[in-house]
Design a protein around this motif. Structure first.
Motif, PDB file in Angstrom:
ATOM      1  N   TYR A  21       7.219 -40.692   8.982  1.00  0.00           N
ATOM      2  CA  TYR A  21       6.000 -40.242   9.657  1.00  0.00           C
ATOM      3  C   TYR A  21       6.316 -39.088  10.602  1.00  0.00           C
ATOM      4  O   TYR A  21       5.518 -38.144  10.735  1.00  0.00           O
ATOM      5  CB  TYR A  21       5.365 -41.428  10.402  1.00  0.00           C
ATOM      6  CG  TYR A  21       5.267 -42.639   9.509  1.00  0.00           C
ATOM      7  CD1 TYR A  21       4.297 -42.709   8.503  1.00  0.00           C
ATOM      8  CD2 TYR A  21       6.184 -43.684   9.601  1.00  0.00           C
ATOM      9  CE1 TYR A  21       4.233 -43.799   7.646  1.00  0.00           C
ATOM     10  CE2 TYR A  21       6.126 -44.773   8.749  1.00  0.00           C
ATOM     11  CZ  TYR A  21       5.156 -44.824   7.774  1.00  0.00           C
ATOM     12  OH  TYR A  21       5.104 -45.897   6.912  1.00  0.00           O
ATOM     13  N   ASN A  24       6.625 -35.905   8.494  1.00  0.00           N
ATOM     14  CA  ASN A  24       5.311 -35.345   8.167  1.00  0.00           C
ATOM     15  C   ASN A  24       4.735 -34.573   9.341  1.00  0.00           C
ATOM     16  O   ASN A  24       4.167 -33.483   9.164  1.00  0.00           O
ATOM     17  CB  ASN A  24       4.351 -36.466   7.757  1.00  0.00           C
ATOM     18  CG  ASN A  24       4.689 -37.047   6.401  1.00  0.00           C
ATOM     19  OD1 ASN A  24       5.378 -36.431   5.602  1.00  0.00           O
ATOM     20  ND2 ASN A  24       4.209 -38.253   6.133  1.00  0.00           N
ATOM     21  N   TYR A 189      -0.771 -43.940  10.787  1.00  0.00           N
ATOM     22  CA  TYR A 189      -0.429 -43.023   9.693  1.00  0.00           C
ATOM     23  C   TYR A 189      -0.164 -43.790   8.396  1.00  0.00           C
ATOM     24  O   TYR A 189      -0.568 -43.365   7.306  1.00  0.00           O
ATOM     25  CB  TYR A 189       0.808 -42.203  10.053  1.00  0.00           C
ATOM     26  CG  TYR A 189       0.587 -41.098  11.057  1.00  0.00           C
ATOM     27  CD1 TYR A 189      -0.549 -40.291  11.007  1.00  0.00           C
ATOM     28  CD2 TYR A 189       1.524 -40.841  12.054  1.00  0.00           C
ATOM     29  CE1 TYR A 189      -0.742 -39.282  11.920  1.00  0.00           C
ATOM     30  CE2 TYR A 189       1.343 -39.820  12.969  1.00  0.00           C
ATOM     31  CZ  TYR A 189       0.205 -39.041  12.905  1.00  0.00           C
ATOM     32  OH  TYR A 189       0.012 -38.026  13.815  1.00  0.00           O
ATOM     33  N   THR A 191      -1.421 -46.464   7.290  1.00  0.00           N
ATOM     34  CA  THR A 191      -2.642 -46.948   6.630  1.00  0.00           C
ATOM     35  C   THR A 191      -3.347 -45.853   5.844  1.00  0.00           C
ATOM     36  O   THR A 191      -4.266 -46.142   5.074  1.00  0.00           O
ATOM     37  CB  THR A 191      -3.642 -47.504   7.660  1.00  0.00           C
ATOM     38  OG1 THR A 191      -4.150 -46.434   8.489  1.00  0.00           O
ATOM     39  CG2 THR A 191      -3.018 -48.575   8.534  1.00  0.00           C
ATOM     40  N   ALA A 192      -2.922 -44.597   6.034  1.00  0.00           N
ATOM     41  CA  ALA A 192      -3.578 -43.446   5.399  1.00  0.00           C
ATOM     42  C   ALA A 192      -5.056 -43.381   5.760  1.00  0.00           C
ATOM     43  O   ALA A 192      -5.876 -42.906   4.967  1.00  0.00           O
ATOM     44  CB  ALA A 192      -3.392 -43.482   3.879  1.00  0.00           C
ATOM     45  N   ASP A 194      -8.415 -41.997   7.049  1.00  0.00           N
ATOM     46  CA  ASP A 194      -8.861 -40.601   6.930  1.00  0.00           C
ATOM     47  C   ASP A 194      -9.439 -40.032   8.215  1.00  0.00           C
ATOM     48  O   ASP A 194      -9.797 -38.847   8.260  1.00  0.00           O
ATOM     49  CB  ASP A 194      -9.881 -40.466   5.800  1.00  0.00           C
ATOM     50  CG  ASP A 194     -11.125 -41.330   6.011  1.00  0.00           C
ATOM     51  OD1 ASP A 194     -11.288 -41.911   7.112  1.00  0.00           O
ATOM     52  OD2 ASP A 194     -11.936 -41.426   5.068  1.00  0.00           O
TER      53      ASP A 194
END
Length: 392
Positions: A21, A24, A189, A191-192, A194
């Motif tokens: 993470y 990213n 992060y 959990t993605a 949105d």
């Protein structure tokens, strides 16, 4: 030695299993990573770049700027190698230094001795050039030097962060067994989510997960909550670079967040603590706080994520009561969470079995030294229960 405009090896450290993470985040800031490892990443950057990294990163712990890599078999060789560095160009003679270290050398029985050798080398060099020795001690509020020493390979860094970045600075009221802010951000992060659909955090405790979700959704960076870093106490620091980056952070905040964020807890005191922390973070108006049993948490229609961080028996609660709680979490997700993704963060695989739902993913984390999993559940109408599910 001028570090702020000179590229060097940068090591950004993090807690174990947060490096994907962190990587990213760093890449989204436009930096290319050279290496990723369990507790951090490596890249090339300048001291001014470190200012940007410190203010923007949610998952990091320290941003370290390499000064010198060298061989040292014993404390005397360490001292000699460090004495060649022009510390007088980096640290004010009337300044204050602290030393941290990661040492595994057969001649060293305690890291404190290695730290003392580093301090002596720095202070002796500065006194020889300026006539005075800087003060030193354990506080991390001014210039911080970090030593990495493995067998006969050593490297010395300027810790441009000082106090750890993993604590984001808004949580004035920790509550019981709080989740570290950097870990909470990484969970969000993972959990993605949105940032537009609903984010529901039952059993919210001190509110860290919901607050980090709100900060991410509105692009509020940790640098908004802090005004002192290690880089500010290195000679050559230009405060205009810091203030320009901080203005950028303020300008990029999205004040039109539409996501519904809900945080609930059965304890009124916990909700009040969460609300106060959210207010310090500037997101209290963006979170719907509820005092209720988690099963009564209102769920908006449509997609979203439901994230639980229940007790898991290492510090709080009793096992039999927790078994019933985990079973109720499974019932809540099954009966009310259709169309959403459910997540349970736990360090107790035996309790996780009581949820009774088959996890579609098991994402590895650590909470302190405890091996944990973030269990993901795809929730459909009529989700089947599986009492033999064994999270790994």
């Amino acid at each position: 030695m001028e570090v702020f405009n000179t590229p060097s090896k940068i090591i950004i450290t993090c807690y174990r299993r947060l490096s994907p993470y962190l990587q990213n985040e760093v890449q989204e800031l436009g930096f290319a990573t050279k290496r990723t490892f369990a507790t951090g990443i490596e890249l090339q950057a300048t001291g001014n770049d470190c200012i940007r990294l410190n203010l923007n990163l949610r998952c990091a712990s320290q941003v370290l700027y390499s000064l010198k890599a060298f061989r040292a078999s014993n404390p005397d060789e360490l001292y000699e190698a460090l004495s060649d560095i022009p510390w007088e160009d980096l640290i004010a003679f009337d300044g204050y230094i602290s030393v941290t270290s990661n040492v595994h050398n057969p001649t060293i029985t305690t890291p404190l001795f290695a730290n003392l050798k580093v301090k002596d080398a720095i202070a002796d060099r500065i006194k020889s050039k300026k006539g005075l020795r800087p003060d030193s001690g354990p506080d991390l509020h001014k210039t911080v030097v970090h030593l990495y020493w493995q067998d006969n390979q050593a490297e010395v860094f300027l810790d441009t962060s000082g106090e750890v970045l993993a604590k984001h600075g808004y949580r004035k009221y920790p509550g019981k067994a709080p989740m570290l802010e950097a870990l909470a951000a990484s969970v969000v992060y993972a959990t993605a989510w949105d940032g537009q659909s609903a984010f529901i955090n039952p059993m919210c405790g001190s509110g860290t997960l919901a607050i980090e979700a709100a900060l991410i959704a509105t692009n509020r960076r940790p640098g908004l909550f802090r005004m002192n870093y290690g880089f500010m106490h290195i000679l050559g620091y230009d405060e205009q670079v810091f203030f320009a980056e901080r203005r950028r952070l303020k300008e990029q905040v999205d004040k039109k967040m539409t996501a519904k964020i809900i945080a609930s807890d059965i304890a009124k005191e916990a909700v009040e603590i969460a609300r106060m922390n959210a207010k310090t973070a500037g997101v209290d108006q963006l979170i719907d706080f509820q005092v209720c049993d988690f099963a009564e948490t209102p769920l908006p229609d449509g997609p979203g994520v439901i994230v639980f961080n229940p007790e898991y028996g290492d510090r709080m609660g009793t096992h039999s009561k927790l078994e019933a709680t985990y079973g109720r979490i499974g019932d809540f997700l099954k009966q009310q969470g259709a169309g959403k993704r459910g997540y349970v963060f736990t360090g107790n695989p035996d309790l996780a079995k009581k949820i009774g739902l088959r996890a579609s993913r098991r994402i590895e984390f650590y909470n302190g030294r405890l091996d944990c999993r973030l269990l993901e559940y795809e929730l459909y109408t009529g989700t089947k229960r599986h009492t033999t599910d064994e999270p790994s």
